[in-house]
Scaffold this motif. Structure first.
Motif, mmCIF file in Angstrom:
data_model
loop_
_atom_site.group_PDB
_atom_site.id
_atom_site.type_symbol
_atom_site.label_atom_id
_atom_site.label_comp_id
_atom_site.label_asym_id
_atom_site.label_seq_id
_atom_site.Cartn_x
_atom_site.Cartn_y
_atom_site.Cartn_z
ATOM 1 N N ILE A 106 0.853 -1.190 0.000
ATOM 2 C CA ILE A 106 0.000 0.000 0.000
ATOM 3 C C ILE A 106 0.889 1.239 0.000
ATOM 4 N N GLN A 107 0.760 2.083 -1.042
ATOM 5 C CA GLN A 107 1.618 3.251 -1.190
ATOM 6 C C GLN A 107 1.025 4.482 -0.525
ATOM 7 N N THR A 108 -0.272 4.644 -0.670
ATOM 8 C CA THR A 108 -1.010 5.669 0.035
ATOM 9 C C THR A 108 -2.421 5.146 0.160
ATOM 10 N N THR A 109 -3.272 5.801 0.921
ATOM 11 C CA THR A 109 -4.618 5.276 1.139
ATOM 12 C C THR A 109 -5.312 4.962 -0.177
ATOM 13 N N GLY A 110 -5.708 3.685 -0.316
ATOM 14 C CA GLY A 110 -6.454 3.272 -1.499
ATOM 15 C C GLY A 110 -5.614 2.965 -2.719
ATOM 16 N N LEU A 111 -4.303 3.122 -2.648
ATOM 17 C CA LEU A 111 -3.445 2.908 -3.814
ATOM 18 C C LEU A 111 -2.410 1.834 -3.489
ATOM 19 N N ILE A 112 -2.458 0.732 -4.240
ATOM 20 C CA ILE A 112 -1.538 -0.384 -4.047
ATOM 21 C C ILE A 112 -0.562 -0.416 -5.212
ATOM 22 N N MET A 122 -8.026 1.178 -5.138
ATOM 23 C CA MET A 122 -9.119 0.475 -4.463
ATOM 24 C C MET A 122 -10.342 1.390 -4.435
ATOM 25 N N VAL A 123 -11.088 1.383 -5.514
ATOM 26 C CA VAL A 123 -12.210 2.302 -5.672
ATOM 27 C C VAL A 123 -13.278 2.064 -4.606
ATOM 28 N N THR A 124 -13.485 0.815 -4.233
ATOM 29 C CA THR A 124 -14.516 0.461 -3.264
ATOM 30 C C THR A 124 -14.181 -0.890 -2.654
ATOM 31 N N GLY A 125 -14.729 -1.146 -1.492
ATOM 32 C CA GLY A 125 -14.609 -2.465 -0.882
ATOM 33 C C GLY A 125 -15.804 -3.340 -1.166
ATOM 34 N N GLN A 126 -16.803 -2.790 -1.851
ATOM 35 C CA GLN A 126 -18.030 -3.528 -2.107
ATOM 36 C C GLN A 126 -17.927 -4.376 -3.368
ATOM 37 N N CYS A 127 -18.511 -5.561 -3.311
ATOM 38 C CA CYS A 127 -18.643 -6.424 -4.482
ATOM 39 C C CYS A 127 -20.119 -6.724 -4.717
ATOM 40 N N ALA A 128 -20.429 -7.075 -5.950
ATOM 41 C CA ALA A 128 -21.790 -7.499 -6.256
ATOM 42 C C ALA A 128 -22.016 -8.940 -5.836
ATOM 43 N N ILE A 129 -20.925 -9.690 -5.716
ATOM 44 C CA ILE A 129 -21.019 -11.109 -5.391
ATOM 45 C C ILE A 129 -19.807 -11.465 -4.537
ATOM 46 N N ASN A 130 -20.025 -12.232 -3.486
ATOM 47 C CA ASN A 130 -18.929 -12.640 -2.624
ATOM 48 C C ASN A 130 -18.507 -14.052 -3.001
ATOM 49 N N CYS A 131 -17.423 -14.129 -3.768
ATOM 50 C CA CYS A 131 -16.900 -15.426 -4.201
ATOM 51 C C CYS A 131 -16.165 -16.070 -3.037
ATOM 52 N N ARG A 132 -16.444 -17.322 -2.773
ATOM 53 C CA ARG A 132 -15.911 -17.974 -1.582
ATOM 54 C C ARG A 132 -14.403 -18.148 -1.619
ATOM 55 N N GLU A 143 -9.939 0.277 6.375
ATOM 56 C CA GLU A 143 -8.731 1.072 6.562
ATOM 57 C C GLU A 143 -8.284 1.748 5.269
ATOM 58 N N GLN A 144 -8.724 1.223 4.131
ATOM 59 C CA GLN A 144 -8.291 1.753 2.841
ATOM 60 C C GLN A 144 -9.411 2.472 2.098
ATOM 61 N N ARG A 145 -10.453 2.841 2.819
ATOM 62 C CA ARG A 145 -11.574 3.536 2.183
ATOM 63 C C ARG A 145 -11.131 4.907 1.690
ATOM 64 N N LEU A 146 -11.342 5.157 0.407
ATOM 65 C CA LEU A 146 -10.987 6.451 -0.170
ATOM 66 C C LEU A 146 -12.018 7.510 0.209
ATOM 67 N N ARG A 151 -8.167 12.000 -2.683
ATOM 68 C CA ARG A 151 -8.031 12.092 -4.137
ATOM 69 C C ARG A 151 -6.763 12.852 -4.524
ATOM 70 N N ASP A 152 -6.519 13.986 -3.897
ATOM 71 C CA ASP A 152 -5.350 14.784 -4.258
ATOM 72 C C ASP A 152 -4.059 14.027 -3.983
ATOM 73 N N GLN A 153 -4.020 13.289 -2.878
ATOM 74 C CA GLN A 153 -2.808 12.540 -2.558
ATOM 75 C C GLN A 153 -2.565 11.434 -3.572
ATOM 76 N N VAL A 154 -3.623 10.744 -3.983
ATOM 77 C CA VAL A 154 -3.492 9.703 -5.004
ATOM 78 C C VAL A 154 -2.957 10.301 -6.294
ATOM 79 N N LEU A 155 -3.528 11.426 -6.713
ATOM 80 C CA LEU A 155 -3.091 12.048 -7.966
ATOM 81 C C LEU A 155 -1.659 12.571 -7.872
ATOM 82 N N ARG A 156 -1.276 13.083 -6.704
ATOM 83 C CA ARG A 156 0.111 13.530 -6.531
ATOM 84 C C ARG A 156 1.071 12.346 -6.631
#
Length: 346
Positions: A106-112, A122-132, A143-146, A151-156
């Motif tokens: 993880i380089q900054t919040t939400g950016l791997i 990591m645009v979202t933690g939500q999925c339409a389907i939870n694959c087992r 912890e990684q919720r954008l 946004r500015d930190q990611v773009l920088r």
């Protein structure tokens, strides 16, 4: 940078269920009891194990995906991907919570940042389907919720990293958020001079084809960047008529469509299934891309297919399919600079 002429594409997926993708997502099955009842499976045989797995990783399955399953068949390959089982509660040596060690990337919040030229948002933690079998079933999304402030930190970070030429929208599933947010991210990222591509890793056009709507197609077709959509389809039965139509709309909007699968015990661990998957994908306008060796994530050991067996399956595919339809057999090794191809003749 490739400049594309915006195209007007209208998505009208007129099926028996005319609800919007948001309504279908909200109406997803979220309890083991409801899924077993929907598929006419006896609760006395399956409910205890389903509840045990559900407590560890909640169930979520949209109706359009359930509609492709065979009622009364507990071995249905689509059902096996989403039905919790007692196996998930077992602790097995070598199966861990973060098998790809993403926490350290993880380089900054939400950016791997795992690879030199690509960064994963990591645009979202939500999925339409939870694959087992999901390798991120234990990921600390909270912890990684954008937030708007991130946004500015990611773009920088992207601007200060000229070696990055591609941003991958991931999660969760990036298409689980609204198109206004995605379009803004796409526009902001396109302003970074050295970014050439946006890639989306998504399951939503498959599990809810209605997600391919006019607003999605509009921002994809108008983006000055190349847009690559990597789908996640493991079995040919996942591709039905509405899915084919949705994929056609995405192609018409200018997106390049690829597919990555995970080799899964009881789902696609046969040459016959993998052969038909590649043929069906290509018929639907999608190129087979990767076949992932199984990531040893805690709670999913019952899906594991050994590397030697995986090699045998791909060797069989080479005899049955033209080379361009044989996906690359790879494993993601933490710390490596790319996916690691598995040598078919060790």
């Amino acid at each position: 940078m490739i400049q594309r002429t915006p195209a007007r594409i209208e998505a009208h997926i007129c099926e028996q269920d005319s609800r919007s993708w948001q309504e279908l997502l909200s109406a997803s099955v979220i309890t083991p009891e409801a899924l077993l009842e929907r598929l006419n499976l006896p609760s006395e045989s399956w409910l205890e194990g389903a509840r045990a797995g559900h407590r560890l990783f909640p169930i979520r399955v949209p109706e359009p995906f359930i509609a492709r399953m065979t009622p009364g068949n507990p071995d249905d390959p689509l059902l096996r991907q989403v039905l919790p089982r007692m196996d998930e509660a077992a602790e097995v040596c070598g199966f861990i919570r973060d098998p790809l060690q993403e926490g350290g990337a993880i380089q900054t919040t939400g950016l791997i940042r795992k690879y030199r030229s690509r960064a994963l948002l990591m645009v979202t933690g939500q999925c339409a389907i939870n694959c087992r079998y999901c390798f991120r079933r234990h990921f600390p999304y909270e912890e990684q919720r954008l937030t708007p402030g991130d946004r500015d930190q990611v773009l920088r970070t992207l601007t200060d990293s000229p070696e990055i030429n591609e941003v991958i929208f991931s999660g969760g599933d990036p298409l689980a958020v609204n198109d206004r947010l995605l379009a803004r991210w796409a526009t902001d990222i396109a302003s970074v001079p050295h970014i050439r591509r946006i890639r989306l890793h998504t399951r939503l056009p498959v599990v809810i084809p209605q997600r391919v709507c006019d607003t999605l197609l509009k921002w994809i077709s108008s983006s000055p960047l190349q847009v690559v959509i990597v789908l996640h389809i493991n079995h040919f039965a996942e591709i039905d008529k509405p899915t084919r139509r949705a994929l056609g709309y995405l192609r018409s909007a200018g997106a390049t469509l690829l597919n990555q699968s995970v080799i899964l015990r009881g789902v696609n661990d046969s040459a016959d299934v993998l052969e038909e998957l590649s043929e069906t994908l290509f018929d639907a306008g999608v190129m087979p891309y990767y076949l992932h060796a199984f990531d040893p994530v805690a709670g999913a050991h019952h899906f594991d297919v050994g590397d030697n067996e995986a090699r045998e399956l791909v060797r069989a595919l080479l005899k049955r399919l033209p080379g361009f339809l044989v996906p690359k057999l790879v494993r993601e090794v933490p710390g490596e600079g790319s996916k690691s191809p598995l040598d078919l003749w060790p």
